[in-house]
Design a protein around this motif. Structure first.
Motif, PDB file in Angstrom:
ATOM      1  N   HIS A  59       0.782  -1.236   0.000  1.00 39.46           N
ATOM      2  CA  HIS A  59       0.000   0.000   0.000  1.00 39.46           C
ATOM      3  C   HIS A  59       0.810   1.281   0.000  1.00 39.46           C
ATOM      4  O   HIS A  59       0.230   2.359  -0.099  1.00 39.46           O
ATOM      5  CB  HIS A  59      -0.919   0.027   1.232  1.00 39.46           C
ATOM      6  CG  HIS A  59      -1.800  -1.180   1.368  1.00 39.46           C
ATOM      7  ND1 HIS A  59      -2.779  -1.499   0.459  1.00 39.46           N
ATOM      8  CD2 HIS A  59      -1.839  -2.160   2.314  1.00 39.46           C
ATOM      9  CE1 HIS A  59      -3.385  -2.614   0.840  1.00 39.46           C
ATOM     10  NE2 HIS A  59      -2.840  -3.036   1.955  1.00 39.46           N
ATOM     11  N   GLY A  60       2.138   1.201   0.139  1.00 39.71           N
ATOM     12  CA  GLY A  60       2.903   2.427   0.340  1.00 39.71           C
ATOM     13  C   GLY A  60       2.736   2.892   1.772  1.00 39.71           C
ATOM     14  O   GLY A  60       2.605   2.086   2.694  1.00 39.71           O
ATOM     15  N   GLY A  61       2.727   4.205   1.988  1.00 41.90           N
ATOM     16  CA  GLY A  61       2.622   4.733   3.341  1.00 41.90           C
ATOM     17  C   GLY A  61       1.325   4.343   4.028  1.00 41.90           C
ATOM     18  O   GLY A  61       0.244   4.391   3.422  1.00 41.90           O
ATOM     19  N   VAL A  62       1.431   3.940   5.292  1.00 41.02           N
ATOM     20  CA  VAL A  62       0.271   3.552   6.100  1.00 41.02           C
ATOM     21  C   VAL A  62       0.393   4.223   7.471  1.00 41.02           C
ATOM     22  O   VAL A  62       1.461   4.728   7.824  1.00 41.02           O
ATOM     23  CB  VAL A  62       0.196   2.017   6.286  1.00 41.02           C
ATOM     24  CG1 VAL A  62       0.030   1.310   4.953  1.00 41.02           C
ATOM     25  CG2 VAL A  62       1.433   1.498   7.022  1.00 41.02           C
ATOM     26  N   PRO A  63      -0.687   4.263   8.251  1.00 36.48           N
ATOM     27  CA  PRO A  63      -0.553   4.777   9.623  1.00 36.48           C
ATOM     28  C   PRO A  63       0.395   3.887  10.429  1.00 36.48           C
ATOM     29  O   PRO A  63       0.125   2.697  10.610  1.00 36.48           O
ATOM     30  CB  PRO A  63      -1.984   4.703  10.166  1.00 36.48           C
ATOM     31  CG  PRO A  63      -2.858   4.686   8.952  1.00 36.48           C
ATOM     32  CD  PRO A  63      -2.084   3.926   7.918  1.00 36.48           C
ATOM     33  N   TYR A  64       1.514   4.438  10.889  1.00 36.53           N
ATOM     34  CA  TYR A  64       2.509   3.667  11.642  1.00 36.53           C
ATOM     35  C   TYR A  64       2.245   3.889  13.129  1.00 36.53           C
ATOM     36  O   TYR A  64       2.758   4.799  13.754  1.00 36.53           O
ATOM     37  CB  TYR A  64       3.925   4.104  11.278  1.00 36.53           C
ATOM     38  CG  TYR A  64       4.970   3.042  11.492  1.00 36.53           C
ATOM     39  CD1 TYR A  64       5.498   2.334  10.409  1.00 36.53           C
ATOM     40  CD2 TYR A  64       5.446   2.742  12.767  1.00 36.53           C
ATOM     41  CE1 TYR A  64       6.474   1.359  10.604  1.00 36.53           C
ATOM     42  CE2 TYR A  64       6.407   1.774  12.963  1.00 36.53           C
ATOM     43  CZ  TYR A  64       6.923   1.092  11.877  1.00 36.53           C
ATOM     44  OH  TYR A  64       7.899   0.103  12.071  1.00 36.53           O
ATOM     45  N   ILE A  65       1.408   3.034  13.678  1.00 34.48           N
ATOM     46  CA  ILE A  65       0.959   3.158  15.070  1.00 34.48           C
ATOM     47  C   ILE A  65       1.893   2.354  15.966  1.00 34.48           C
ATOM     48  O   ILE A  65       2.146   1.175  15.713  1.00 34.48           O
ATOM     49  CB  ILE A  65      -0.492   2.672  15.208  1.00 34.48           C
ATOM     50  CG1 ILE A  65      -1.407   3.556  14.347  1.00 34.48           C
ATOM     51  CG2 ILE A  65      -0.946   2.692  16.664  1.00 34.48           C
ATOM     52  CD1 ILE A  65      -2.813   3.040  14.201  1.00 34.48           C
ATOM     53  N   THR A  66       2.400   2.971  17.024  1.00 33.36           N
ATOM     54  CA  THR A  66       3.401   2.326  17.862  1.00 33.36           C
ATOM     55  C   THR A  66       2.953   2.133  19.307  1.00 33.36           C
ATOM     56  O   THR A  66       3.764   1.771  20.161  1.00 33.36           O
ATOM     57  CB  THR A  66       4.712   3.137  17.852  1.00 33.36           C
ATOM     58  OG1 THR A  66       4.442   4.473  18.307  1.00 33.36           O
ATOM     59  CG2 THR A  66       5.311   3.190  16.456  1.00 33.36           C
ATOM     60  N   LYS A  67       1.682   2.378  19.598  1.00 32.63           N
ATOM     61  CA  LYS A  67       1.164   2.108  20.935  1.00 32.63           C
ATOM     62  C   LYS A  67      -0.302   1.699  20.815  1.00 32.63           C
ATOM     63  O   LYS A  67      -0.981   2.072  19.855  1.00 32.63           O
ATOM     64  CB  LYS A  67       1.307   3.327  21.837  1.00 32.63           C
ATOM     65  CG  LYS A  67       0.479   4.526  21.415  1.00 32.63           C
ATOM     66  CD  LYS A  67       0.625   5.676  22.411  1.00 32.63           C
ATOM     67  CE  LYS A  67      -0.273   6.856  22.018  1.00 32.63           C
ATOM     68  NZ  LYS A  67      -0.165   7.973  22.991  1.00 32.63           N
ATOM     69  N   PRO A  68      -0.814   0.916  21.780  1.00 33.07           N
ATOM     70  CA  PRO A  68      -2.223   0.524  21.716  1.00 33.07           C
ATOM     71  C   PRO A  68      -3.117   1.758  21.782  1.00 33.07           C
ATOM     72  O   PRO A  68      -2.926   2.631  22.628  1.00 33.07           O
ATOM     73  CB  PRO A  68      -2.405  -0.364  22.957  1.00 33.07           C
ATOM     74  CG  PRO A  68      -1.038  -0.757  23.360  1.00 33.07           C
ATOM     75  CD  PRO A  68      -0.135   0.349  22.951  1.00 33.07           C
ATOM     76  N   GLN A  69      -4.079   1.830  20.885  1.00 32.99           N
ATOM     77  CA  GLN A  69      -4.983   2.976  20.877  1.00 32.99           C
ATOM     78  C   GLN A  69      -6.091   2.804  21.920  1.00 32.99           C
ATOM     79  O   GLN A  69      -6.609   1.700  22.107  1.00 32.99           O
ATOM     80  CB  GLN A  69      -5.596   3.142  19.490  1.00 32.99           C
ATOM     81  CG  GLN A  69      -4.593   3.554  18.416  1.00 32.99           C
ATOM     82  CD  GLN A  69      -5.208   3.500  17.032  1.00 32.99           C
ATOM     83  OE1 GLN A  69      -5.499   2.431  16.512  1.00 32.99           O
ATOM     84  NE2 GLN A  69      -5.403   4.672  16.438  1.00 32.99           N
ATOM     85  N   ASP A  70      -6.429   3.894  22.564  1.00 35.12           N
ATOM     86  CA  ASP A  70      -7.509   3.901  23.542  1.00 35.12           C
ATOM     87  C   ASP A  70      -8.815   4.236  22.818  1.00 35.12           C
ATOM     88  O   ASP A  70      -8.948   5.296  22.208  1.00 35.12           O
ATOM     89  CB  ASP A  70      -7.223   4.938  24.635  1.00 35.12           C
ATOM     90  CG  ASP A  70      -8.243   4.886  25.763  1.00 35.12           C
ATOM     91  OD1 ASP A  70      -9.412   5.263  25.519  1.00 35.12           O
ATOM     92  OD2 ASP A  70      -7.876   4.481  26.874  1.00 35.12           O
ATOM     93  N   LEU A  71      -9.760   3.330  22.910  1.00 36.50           N
ATOM     94  CA  LEU A  71     -11.014   3.471  22.168  1.00 36.50           C
ATOM     95  C   LEU A  71     -11.759   4.747  22.523  1.00 36.50           C
ATOM     96  O   LEU A  71     -12.379   5.384  21.673  1.00 36.50           O
ATOM     97  CB  LEU A  71     -11.906   2.254  22.429  1.00 36.50           C
ATOM     98  CG  LEU A  71     -13.269   2.232  21.741  1.00 36.50           C
ATOM     99  CD1 LEU A  71     -13.101   2.222  20.226  1.00 36.50           C
ATOM    100  CD2 LEU A  71     -14.083   1.009  22.180  1.00 36.50           C
ATOM    101  N   GLU A  72     -11.699   5.170  23.785  1.00 33.32           N
ATOM    102  CA  GLU A  72     -12.489   6.313  24.241  1.00 33.32           C
ATOM    103  C   GLU A  72     -11.755   7.641  24.129  1.00 33.32           C
ATOM    104  O   GLU A  72     -12.374   8.682  23.913  1.00 33.32           O
ATOM    105  CB  GLU A  72     -12.933   6.090  25.691  1.00 33.32           C
ATOM    106  CG  GLU A  72     -13.883   4.896  25.866  1.00 33.32           C
ATOM    107  CD  GLU A  72     -14.316   4.718  27.300  1.00 33.32           C
ATOM    108  OE1 GLU A  72     -13.778   5.438  28.181  1.00 33.32           O
ATOM    109  OE2 GLU A  72     -15.187   3.873  27.556  1.00 33.32           O
ATOM    110  N   ASN A  73     -10.434   7.626  24.278  1.00 32.51           N
ATOM    111  CA  ASN A  73      -9.708   8.890  24.386  1.00 32.51           C
ATOM    112  C   ASN A  73      -8.808   9.225  23.205  1.00 32.51           C
ATOM    113  O   ASN A  73      -8.416  10.389  23.040  1.00 32.51           O
ATOM    114  CB  ASN A  73      -8.854   8.888  25.668  1.00 32.51           C
ATOM    115  CG  ASN A  73      -9.700   8.726  26.911  1.00 32.51           C
ATOM    116  OD1 ASN A  73     -10.722   9.388  27.059  1.00 32.51           O
ATOM    117  ND2 ASN A  73      -9.286   7.846  27.809  1.00 32.51           N
TER     118      ASN A  73
END
Length: 221
Positions: A59-73
């Motif tokens: 896909h080329g560039g993607v969101p590079y997420i490096t920590k668990p996302q908090d659903l509410e915040n």
């Protein structure tokens, strides 16, 4: 057009969340000894880079997420990183992983099949080849500055593995018949019944399929 299978996409943020959670929990753990923490962090950082490489390759560039996302915040609609940013972050993860991983895991060791420094360095070399490749540099496919970095790391990986006895199989006829051969930098371990080579089991007699008998299934030869 609607694609209803996974053949042409790689978008596994479920696995990525598990990896990020492991990194976060282990990094902050006070109940694990340093050796265990380093082992887990090294493998997890490698796997994060490995997973993102598979995404970027498609896909080329993607969101590079490096920590668990908090659903509410947390803002869950994270913008995509550029392709270059993704490659740079992959290399950052691999370099950090290399500080934790043992250089090599002996082929007779109980941990054989886990990630070691040899495989992480060889994979880093592959990532850099993709970064420099015409696929990601269409306007300057062969003269871009990334080739020098890719060449340096591939040379380092080649020399490191060669110094430890890795080499081409003497008799190519036996390359698929000899386990843990001299070309094997990373092995996928099959352990019945938890992990098996289903394709092999389906086409070979049980007596030849690692000595295991495959239960009969109607419709399966």
């Amino acid at each position: 057009m609607t694609v209803n299978n996974t053949v042409y996409k790689a978008w596994d943020y479920t696995t990525m969340r598990k990896i990020n959670t492991a990194i976060q929990k282990v990094s902050g753990s006070t109940g694990l000894n340093d050796a265990t923490k380093k082992s887990i962090l090294g493998q997890a950082l490698f796997m994060r880079a490995y997973m993102y490489f598979n995404m970027v390759k498609h896909h080329g560039g993607v969101p590079y997420i490096t920590k668990p996302q908090d659903l509410e915040n947390d803002e869950l609609k994270v913008p995509r990183n550029s392709t270059k940013e993704c490659f740079d972050l992959m290399i950052k993860d691999l370099d950090e992983a290399l500080t934790y991983l043992p250089m090599t895991i002996a082929k007779g060791a109980a941990d054989y099949g886990r990630i070691d420094g040899n495989f992480a360095l060889a994979f880093k070399a592959k990532v850099l080849l993709y970064k420099a490749s015409p696929q990601f540099n269409p306007s300057n496919p062969y003269g871009n500055a990334y080739w020098a970095e890719a060449n340096a790391v591939n040379k380092k990986a080649y020399e490191q593995l060669k110094a430890q006895g890795y080499n081409l199989t003497t008799d190519y006829y036996n390359i698929a018949l000899v386990e843990k051969g001299p070309e094997v930098v990373f092995a996928v371990i099959n352990s019945y019944p938890n992990k098996v080579a289903n394709w092999d089991n389906g086409v070979r007699p049980g007596s030849e399929s690692r000595g295991l008998r495959v239960p009969y299934q109607p419709g399966i030869l």
